[in-house]
Design a protein around this motif. Structure first.
Motif, PDB file in Angstrom:
ATOM      1  N   LEU A 126       0.844  -1.193   0.000  1.00 17.09           N
ATOM      2  CA  LEU A 126       0.000   0.000   0.000  1.00 17.09           C
ATOM      3  C   LEU A 126       0.874   1.237   0.000  1.00 17.09           C
ATOM      4  O   LEU A 126       2.058   1.178   0.313  1.00 17.09           O
ATOM      5  N   PHE A 127       0.262   2.361  -0.332  1.00 18.89           N
ATOM      6  CA  PHE A 127       0.967   3.630  -0.226  1.00 18.89           C
ATOM      7  C   PHE A 127       0.680   4.170   1.174  1.00 18.89           C
ATOM      8  O   PHE A 127      -0.377   4.728   1.440  1.00 18.89           O
ATOM      9  N   LYS A 128       1.637   3.971   2.059  1.00 16.50           N
ATOM     10  CA  LYS A 128       1.404   4.217   3.487  1.00 16.50           C
ATOM     11  C   LYS A 128       1.100   5.673   3.801  1.00 16.50           C
ATOM     12  O   LYS A 128       0.438   5.978   4.778  1.00 16.50           O
ATOM     13  N   GLY A 129       1.610   6.568   2.964  1.00 18.46           N
ATOM     14  CA  GLY A 129       1.423   7.990   3.234  1.00 18.46           C
ATOM     15  C   GLY A 129       0.099   8.542   2.712  1.00 18.46           C
ATOM     16  O   GLY A 129      -0.169   9.721   2.882  1.00 18.46           O
ATOM     17  N   LEU A 130      -0.691   7.692   2.073  1.00 17.13           N
ATOM     18  CA  LEU A 130      -1.985   8.149   1.572  1.00 17.13           C
ATOM     19  C   LEU A 130      -3.097   7.584   2.442  1.00 17.13           C
ATOM     20  O   LEU A 130      -2.959   6.503   3.021  1.00 17.13           O
TER      21      LEU A 130
ATOM     22  N   ILE B 200       3.204  10.418  -4.302  1.00 10.70           N
ATOM     23  CA  ILE B 200       3.303   9.629  -3.069  1.00 10.70           C
ATOM     24  C   ILE B 200       3.333   8.141  -3.396  1.00 10.70           C
ATOM     25  O   ILE B 200       4.049   7.360  -2.765  1.00 10.70           O
ATOM     26  N   ALA B 201       2.573   7.741  -4.418  1.00  9.24           N
ATOM     27  CA  ALA B 201       2.563   6.329  -4.810  1.00  9.24           C
ATOM     28  C   ALA B 201       3.958   5.891  -5.234  1.00  9.24           C
ATOM     29  O   ALA B 201       4.450   4.836  -4.817  1.00  9.24           O
ATOM     30  N   ARG B 203       6.743   7.268  -4.381  1.00  7.53           N
ATOM     31  CA  ARG B 203       7.611   7.316  -3.205  1.00  7.53           C
ATOM     32  C   ARG B 203       7.419   6.064  -2.340  1.00  7.53           C
ATOM     33  O   ARG B 203       8.385   5.441  -1.918  1.00  7.53           O
ATOM     34  N   ASP B 204       6.165   5.692  -2.097  1.00 10.10           N
ATOM     35  CA  ASP B 204       5.892   4.641  -1.124  1.00 10.10           C
ATOM     36  C   ASP B 204       6.081   3.242  -1.679  1.00 10.10           C
ATOM     37  O   ASP B 204       6.452   2.333  -0.948  1.00 10.10           O
ATOM     38  N   ASN B 205       5.789   3.037  -2.948  1.00 13.58           N
ATOM     39  CA  ASN B 205       5.982   1.700  -3.514  1.00 13.58           C
ATOM     40  C   ASN B 205       5.984   1.786  -5.038  1.00 13.58           C
ATOM     41  O   ASN B 205       4.938   1.774  -5.679  1.00 13.58           O
ATOM     42  N   ALA B 208       4.338  -1.228  -7.029  1.00 10.35           N
ATOM     43  CA  ALA B 208       2.874  -1.208  -6.979  1.00 10.35           C
ATOM     44  C   ALA B 208       2.344  -0.055  -7.819  1.00 10.35           C
ATOM     45  O   ALA B 208       1.336  -0.189  -8.512  1.00 10.35           O
TER      46      ALA B 208
END
Lengths: 299, 346
Positions: A126-130, B200-201, B203-205, B208
């Motif tokens: 998942l995108f943890k910051g969202l 952000i997507a 950045r975070d993964n 995915a």
């Protein structure tokens, strides 16, 4: 490619809560005029090795449209590698992946969503910051046509896309009973819920095929039962074909239409749950080795 | 218990747009009349320029997760590009020079963002150092950029837009404030749009993100371009509104680190954080110098001041990384929530 797009947009036109109407199912079949009329995805002679270690050896697999297809096997059997090949994360050494009418030596990951395939990951991705809702909205990213300037200025197309994505995400959250956490940051949720958010993010893309990589790993028994229900509901209500990799044989037996069993990178059995349960090879290689592990606990 | 408190505060919640609007009201209507020239020249003008640079870097590093140590290079590109557009293009209004300067910085940003398509984290940070050294070298080496001035120093033109001259400290303050407000608003819109979610997507993964159809390469380059544009405009403010005369040496690696510290201390992936961080970094040296000379008198000379600044700043960064990795913003939010709960009980 175009036909596939058409195909996975089929369920989109159906009201969300209603079961997929028969004509849509017909449609799925019509666009597959080949010999295997209702095969939506096929693996042909797939082999993969890492260095000298053979992960997959000459795997054939067909997935019919609308079914729940499970791939099981002990750790290291190559299940996740198979999912990673279908989603283009790995390139097989030999063999082809057939998606609808397209054949690929390597599935183009960037176009996966356009091909009508969405997936979840064994370890949460998942995108943890969202927030939860933004995670799910991001599942519509492949549909976005507006430029960043249009989005900043809030021009017509971008506004419509945003509203549409938000509405669909809201429906999916509702469907998966996640509405109460929709504003929480995804990274702050308990594990079981995060798994469900990942399912929501994959479902919101309205895929024709949903790849689930160990959707129940690490869950408690009630969570597993709940997840099974959601998977079954996604399959029934949206007509989504589901390919599922799982440890837990009990869950898989009750859920799947067809099961393939992998062992040491080879497919040792393929059939309905009843056939798999009766297959001596499977019992020897998998079930029979350690009876106390039938619930998947120690495998 | 907590549920009750949060319910209470949510029913009495101030709408999100109110605090910034109130703040802007004060900044436009009250500060210009009560502020001293010291306040403008030493505090508000550098604060505004650094805040904007922080907003720019935060889009790249905070939101899109691409670490950059080249911010000062983009400040310099903005400053020198605006100077040259203004000097060499007849009849180009100042606002045109500023936009073109931002675009020039964005173009350089895309070029130095290309390694991000292959490199991550620490390695990317090192590759952005190339921008830092190359730009400074080019601006010093080719005197054309500074209009063949012997020292490489450029003098800023007078600020005026549509016939309105922004003279004096107050005028330059209002000019900066307007530019910063506008760009910050656009940045805020950006990060809450689909492109912002894509940042952000990625950045975070990244895997995915690619699989759900986020155009990863485009998204990274877009982050570099937008970030550099904003930092470039911040460079114009730094040179034209704050310092008035600048030289390439002013945009050194220290400046890049300063902007990075602003977003780390203020809060990564937060627009407000850039302002919090910039406020701290502008006020800290002034406060230290006052405090030092008050406590130690003559012993506290500029050398000691410089050193003590570095020590305090270093300690602060370590403290923040350990105790409050989300920066001043999350500290502020926590204090506000707690005080709301306290007031709720009363």
């Amino acid at each position: 490619m175009h036909s596939i797009n058409y195909l996975h947009e089929g369920p989109a036109t159906v009201a969300f809560r209603e079961p997929v109407a028969a004509p849509e199912i017909e449609l799925l079949r019509q666009v597959q005029p080949q010999q295997q009329a209702d095969t939506i995805l096929g693996l042909e002679g797939i082999s993969l090795s890492f260095g000298g270690v053979v992960a997959l050896h000459d795997i054939d697999l067909t997935v019919r449209s609308g079914e729940i297809r499970a791939i099981i096997g002990p750790n290291g059997a190559g299940k996740s590698s198979l999912i990673n090949i279908i989603s283009g994360v790995y390139r097989p050494d030999r063999g082809q992946v057939r998606i609808g009418a397209n054949r690929f030596a390597r599935v183009p990951t960037q176009k996966l969503a356009h091909l009508g395939i969405a997936r979840t990951f064994q370890n949460l991705a998942l995108f943890k910051g969202l927030s939860v809702i933004d995670n799910v909205i991001s599942g519509r990213a492949y549909k976005v046509r507006s430029t960043f300037l249009a989005q900043v200025l809030g021009l017509g197309l971008s506004r419509r896309e945003e509203l549409d994505a938000r509405e669909r995400a809201g429906q999916i959250l509702d469907f998966l009973d996640l509405t109460h956490v929709s504003d929480r940051l995804a990274g702050t949720l308990p594990y079981g819920l995060q798994k469900r958010v990942e399912l929501a993010r994959a479902m919101v893309a309205e895929p024709a095929i949903l790849l689930l990589d160990e959707p129940m790993a690490g869950m408690t028994a009630p969570e597993k039962a709940e997840m099974s229900e959601f998977i079954r509901a996604a399959n029934r209500q949206y007509g989504t074909t589901i390919i599922l990799v799982e440890h837990d044989i009990g869950v898989v037996m009750g859920l799947s239409d067809h099961i393939a069993v992998l062992d040491y990178g080879r497919k040792i059995a393929d059939g309905t749950p009843e056939e798999i349960r009766a297959d001596q090879g499977v019992i020897d290689a998998y079930l029979g080795v350690a009876p106390e592990n039938i619930d998947g606990g120690g495998i | 218990m907590t549920a009750i408190a949060s319910e209470f505060s949510s029913s009495h919640r101030i709408p999100g747009w109110l605090p910034p609007v109130l703040l802007l009201g004060v900044a436009y209507l009250i500060v210009p009349f009560i502020g001293t020239s010291y306040l403008f020249e030493a505090i508000l003008l550098p604060f505004l320029a650094l805040s904007l640079a922080g907003v720019g870097l935060n889009i790249l590093t905070g939101y899109a997760g691409q670490v950059s140590l080249g911010s000062a290079a983009f400040l310099a590109v903005g400053a020198f590009a605006a100077y040259n557009f203004n000097l060499r293009v007849e009849g180009l209004p100042l606002i045109g020079s500023i936009i073109l300067a931002g675009l020039a910085a964005a173009a350089i940003g895309i070029v130095f963002g290309l390694p991000s398509l292959r490199l991550k984290g620490f390695y990317l940070a090192v590759s952005t150092l190339a921008a830092q050294f190359f730009v400074q070298w080019a601006l010093t080496k080719f005197s054309w950029f500074s209009n063949d001035s012997a020292s490489g120093v450029i003098d800023a033109p007078a600020l005026s837009i549509a016939g309105i001259a922004f003279n004096g400290a107050v005028g330059r303050y209002l000019f900066s404030l307007t530019v910063v407000t506008l760009l910050t608003f656009l940045a805020y819109r950006l990060v809450s749009s689909q492109s912002g979610r894509n940042f952000i997507a990625v950045r975070d993964n990244e895997t995915a993100a690619r699989i759900i159809g986020v155009p990863v390469l485009k998204t990274k380059l877009l982050a570099f371009a937008i970030s550099s544009f904003i930092i470039g405009v911040a460079g114009v403010l730094w040179a034209f509104a704050y310092l008035r005369t600048v030289e390439p040496a002013g945009f050194n690696l220290d400046r890049s680190f300063q902007i990075l510290f602003i977003i780390i201390i203020g809060g990564l992936a937060s627009i407000r954080g850039a302002f919090f961080g910039a406020a701290l970094l502008v006020i800290l040296p002034l406060a230290l110098s006052r405090l030092g000379s008050f406590l130690l008198g003559d012993v506290f000379n500029s050398g000691v001041l410089d050193m003590s600044q570095r020590i305090v700043l270093g300690a602060l960064i370590i403290l923040f990384l350990i105790l409050e990795p989300d920066g001043l913003v999350s500290l502020w939010d926590r204090i506000r929530k707690r005080s709301a709960a306290v007031f709720g009980r009363m």
